[in-house]
Design a protein around this motif. Structure first.
Motif, mmCIF file in Angstrom:
data_model
loop_
_atom_site.group_PDB
_atom_site.id
_atom_site.type_symbol
_atom_site.label_atom_id
_atom_site.label_comp_id
_atom_site.label_asym_id
_atom_site.label_seq_id
_atom_site.Cartn_x
_atom_site.Cartn_y
_atom_site.Cartn_z
ATOM 1 N N MET A 1 0.842 -1.202 0.000
ATOM 2 C CA MET A 1 0.000 0.000 0.000
ATOM 3 C C MET A 1 0.878 1.253 0.000
ATOM 4 O O MET A 1 1.826 1.352 0.771
ATOM 5 C CB MET A 1 -0.898 0.012 1.247
ATOM 6 N N LYS A 2 0.569 2.190 -0.885
ATOM 7 C CA LYS A 2 1.313 3.437 -0.911
ATOM 8 C C LYS A 2 1.016 4.245 0.344
ATOM 9 O O LYS A 2 -0.127 4.334 0.793
ATOM 10 C CB LYS A 2 0.932 4.241 -2.152
ATOM 11 N N LEU A 3 2.078 4.846 0.899
ATOM 12 C CA LEU A 3 1.898 5.632 2.116
ATOM 13 C C LEU A 3 0.899 6.755 1.912
ATOM 14 O O LEU A 3 0.119 7.082 2.809
ATOM 15 C CB LEU A 3 3.248 6.208 2.575
ATOM 16 N N ALA A 4 0.918 7.371 0.736
ATOM 17 C CA ALA A 4 0.027 8.519 0.489
ATOM 18 C C ALA A 4 -1.437 8.143 0.625
ATOM 19 O O ALA A 4 -2.284 8.998 0.912
ATOM 20 C CB ALA A 4 0.297 9.103 -0.889
ATOM 21 N N SER A 5 -1.771 6.851 0.430
ATOM 22 C CA SER A 5 -3.168 6.436 0.533
ATOM 23 C C SER A 5 -3.679 6.518 1.964
ATOM 24 O O SER A 5 -4.890 6.451 2.201
ATOM 25 C CB SER A 5 -3.339 5.017 -0.006
ATOM 26 N N LYS A 6 -2.760 6.650 2.930
ATOM 27 C CA LYS A 6 -3.160 6.782 4.331
ATOM 28 C C LYS A 6 -3.399 8.238 4.745
ATOM 29 O O LYS A 6 -3.768 8.505 5.881
ATOM 30 C CB LYS A 6 -2.097 6.166 5.246
ATOM 31 N N ILE A 7 -3.194 9.162 3.817
ATOM 32 C CA ILE A 7 -3.380 10.572 4.149
ATOM 33 C C ILE A 7 -4.850 10.953 4.041
ATOM 34 O O ILE A 7 -5.539 10.582 3.090
ATOM 35 C CB ILE A 7 -2.547 11.472 3.211
ATOM 36 N N GLY A 8 -5.340 11.679 5.030
ATOM 37 C CA GLY A 8 -6.632 12.335 4.971
ATOM 38 C C GLY A 8 -6.389 13.833 5.002
ATOM 39 O O GLY A 8 -5.358 14.292 5.505
ATOM 40 N N LEU A 9 -7.307 14.608 4.491
ATOM 41 C CA LEU A 9 -7.111 16.055 4.397
ATOM 42 C C LEU A 9 -7.827 16.769 5.536
ATOM 43 O O LEU A 9 -9.045 16.626 5.704
ATOM 44 C CB LEU A 9 -7.630 16.557 3.052
ATOM 45 N N GLY A 10 -7.076 17.513 6.328
ATOM 46 C CA GLY A 10 -7.664 18.350 7.364
ATOM 47 C C GLY A 10 -8.176 19.645 6.769
ATOM 48 O O GLY A 10 -7.665 20.114 5.748
ATOM 49 N N SER A 11 -9.180 20.252 7.405
ATOM 50 C CA SER A 11 -9.809 21.411 6.763
ATOM 51 C C SER A 11 -10.067 22.583 7.709
ATOM 52 O O SER A 11 -10.751 23.528 7.326
ATOM 53 C CB SER A 11 -11.141 20.981 6.129
ATOM 54 N N VAL A 12 -9.531 22.545 8.909
ATOM 55 C CA VAL A 12 -9.812 23.648 9.828
ATOM 56 C C VAL A 12 -9.349 24.977 9.237
ATOM 57 O O VAL A 12 -10.007 26.018 9.413
ATOM 58 C CB VAL A 12 -9.173 23.393 11.217
ATOM 59 N N GLN A 13 -8.233 24.953 8.502
ATOM 60 C CA GLN A 13 -7.698 26.187 7.922
ATOM 61 C C GLN A 13 -8.542 26.689 6.750
ATOM 62 O O GLN A 13 -8.353 27.806 6.295
ATOM 63 C CB GLN A 13 -6.237 25.991 7.490
ATOM 64 N N PHE A 14 -9.490 25.848 6.260
ATOM 65 C CA PHE A 14 -10.393 26.307 5.200
ATOM 66 C C PHE A 14 -11.425 27.294 5.752
ATOM 67 O O PHE A 14 -11.984 28.084 4.991
ATOM 68 C CB PHE A 14 -11.156 25.138 4.573
ATOM 69 N N GLY A 15 -11.703 27.195 7.049
ATOM 70 C CA GLY A 15 -12.755 28.020 7.626
ATOM 71 C C GLY A 15 -12.302 28.983 8.696
ATOM 72 O O GLY A 15 -13.069 29.847 9.127
ATOM 73 N N LEU A 16 -11.029 28.849 9.127
ATOM 74 C CA LEU A 16 -10.499 29.694 10.183
ATOM 75 C C LEU A 16 -9.034 30.014 9.913
ATOM 76 O O LEU A 16 -8.361 29.280 9.187
ATOM 77 C CB LEU A 16 -10.587 28.983 11.551
ATOM 78 N N SER A 17 -8.541 31.078 10.517
ATOM 79 C CA SER A 17 -7.102 31.335 10.524
ATOM 80 C C SER A 17 -6.521 30.498 11.648
ATOM 81 O O SER A 17 -6.773 30.759 12.827
ATOM 82 C CB SER A 17 -6.814 32.829 10.764
ATOM 83 N N TYR A 18 -5.751 29.466 11.303
ATOM 84 C CA TYR A 18 -5.404 28.436 12.284
ATOM 85 C C TYR A 18 -3.920 28.105 12.204
ATOM 86 O O TYR A 18 -3.334 28.057 11.126
ATOM 87 C CB TYR A 18 -6.230 27.179 11.994
ATOM 88 N N GLY A 19 -3.319 27.851 13.380
ATOM 89 C CA GLY A 19 -1.954 27.343 13.435
ATOM 90 C C GLY A 19 -0.977 28.358 13.978
ATOM 91 O O GLY A 19 -1.011 29.537 13.628
ATOM 92 N N ILE A 20 -0.065 27.890 14.822
ATOM 93 C CA ILE A 20 0.907 28.773 15.467
ATOM 94 C C ILE A 20 1.841 29.414 14.448
ATOM 95 O O ILE A 20 2.335 30.517 14.651
ATOM 96 C CB ILE A 20 1.712 27.994 16.540
ATOM 97 N N SER A 21 2.092 28.722 13.336
ATOM 98 C CA SER A 21 3.025 29.242 12.328
ATOM 99 C C SER A 21 2.318 29.924 11.166
ATOM 100 O O SER A 21 2.955 30.381 10.219
ATOM 101 C CB SER A 21 3.900 28.105 11.785
#
Length: 280
Positions: A1-21
């Protein structure tokens, strides 16, 4: 199984200004469209969202959300809106007829108000949700829920190079057939920040951060991602990005990224849990 197939997409930054950096604020609608299109082309099948992520659900809903398995989250009904109403509002915003997963955002509230859990189970029984569970911050939460016989089909927990607090729990849940998702792979971007941008609160991280940044340079993000993806007890790694280029770089970099040896330091919870962080 390709590692990339285990990735899911987070979306908090789609609706908010998010993240310390985060220095650019909320991701634009146009950039969200590009991110989702690239995610789909790369074979990413899961998107993680929540009604509490600002406008995230509605923005995803404008971009063919039914291409993906959507996992969303609910707040306790004691906050003023029933579980069923929250669920229906999410379906409307997302322009979908069902959800792959529905998670409690405040899971300990389920112990005091089991009617909420009953209602979510009824939605699952009606085939409107494939899997139900909760999003956790502290391992203690899991054991309290387990004691109350509130058993998940799916969980989401923080896990990254500095934070392995949930390892035993994830292994236990995986063995029992639950689906395991992790978040906070990059600790809101802390791994990439110059220590001079950080307050003394983060000083215990400084040596490790300097070493990682100096040793792995441009491949650091892909190496950190690869470290989590390689864990056999994790089904999906929820990855948040601010733009489409970040997503491409992280996925393309997996092929040549170094595999990080487990960190030897153990950091206190206050350091590895962003909820405890001071504002910079």
């Amino acid at each position: 199984m390709k590692l990339a197939s285990k990735i899911g997409l987070g979306s908090v930054q789609f609706g908010l200004s998010y993240g310390i950096s985060n220095t650019v604020g909320q991701t634009s609608n146009e950039e969200v469209s590009r991110i989702l299109d690239i995610a789909f082309r790369y074979g990413i099948t899961t998107i993680d969202t929540a009604a509490s992520y600002g406008t995230s659900e509605s923005i995803i809903g404008k971009n063919e959300a039914n291409r993906f398995d959507i996992v969303s989250k609910f707040m306790p009904s004691s906050f003023g809106v029933s579980i069923k109403e929250q669920f229906e509002n999410s379906l409307i915003a997302l322009h979908v007829n069902q959800l792959y997963g529905y998670l409690a955002h405040r899971p300990l509230e389920l112990i005091a108000n089991k009617k909420d859990w009953d209602e979510v189970q009824q939605l699952k029984a009606s085939n409107k949700i494939a899997k139900i569970g909760f999003s956790l911050n502290d391992p203690k939460e899991y054991y309290l829920l387990k004691e109350a016989n509130i058993i998940p089909d799916i969980v989401q927990v923080p896990f990254n190079y500095f934070d392995s607090r949930f390892t035993e729990i994830l292994m236990e849940l995986k063995e029992k057939g639950a689906e395991t998702h992790t978040r906070s792979t990059f600790l809101q971007g802390l791994f990439f920040m110059d220590k001079n941008q950080l307050s003394d609160f983060f000083r215990p991280f400084f040596h490790e951060l300097e070493y990682l940044q100096a040793t792995y340079k441009e491949e650091l993000s892909a190496s950190l991602l690869k470290y989590v993806l390689k864990q056999p007890f994790i089904d999906k790694v929820i990855l948040g990005v601010e733009n489409a280029n970040q997503l491409k770089i992280n996925i393309d970099g997996l092929a040549t990224a170094s595999y990080l040896k487990p960190v030897t330091n153990q950091f206190p919870d206050a350091l590895i849990m962003p909820v405890h962080w001071p504002r910079i």
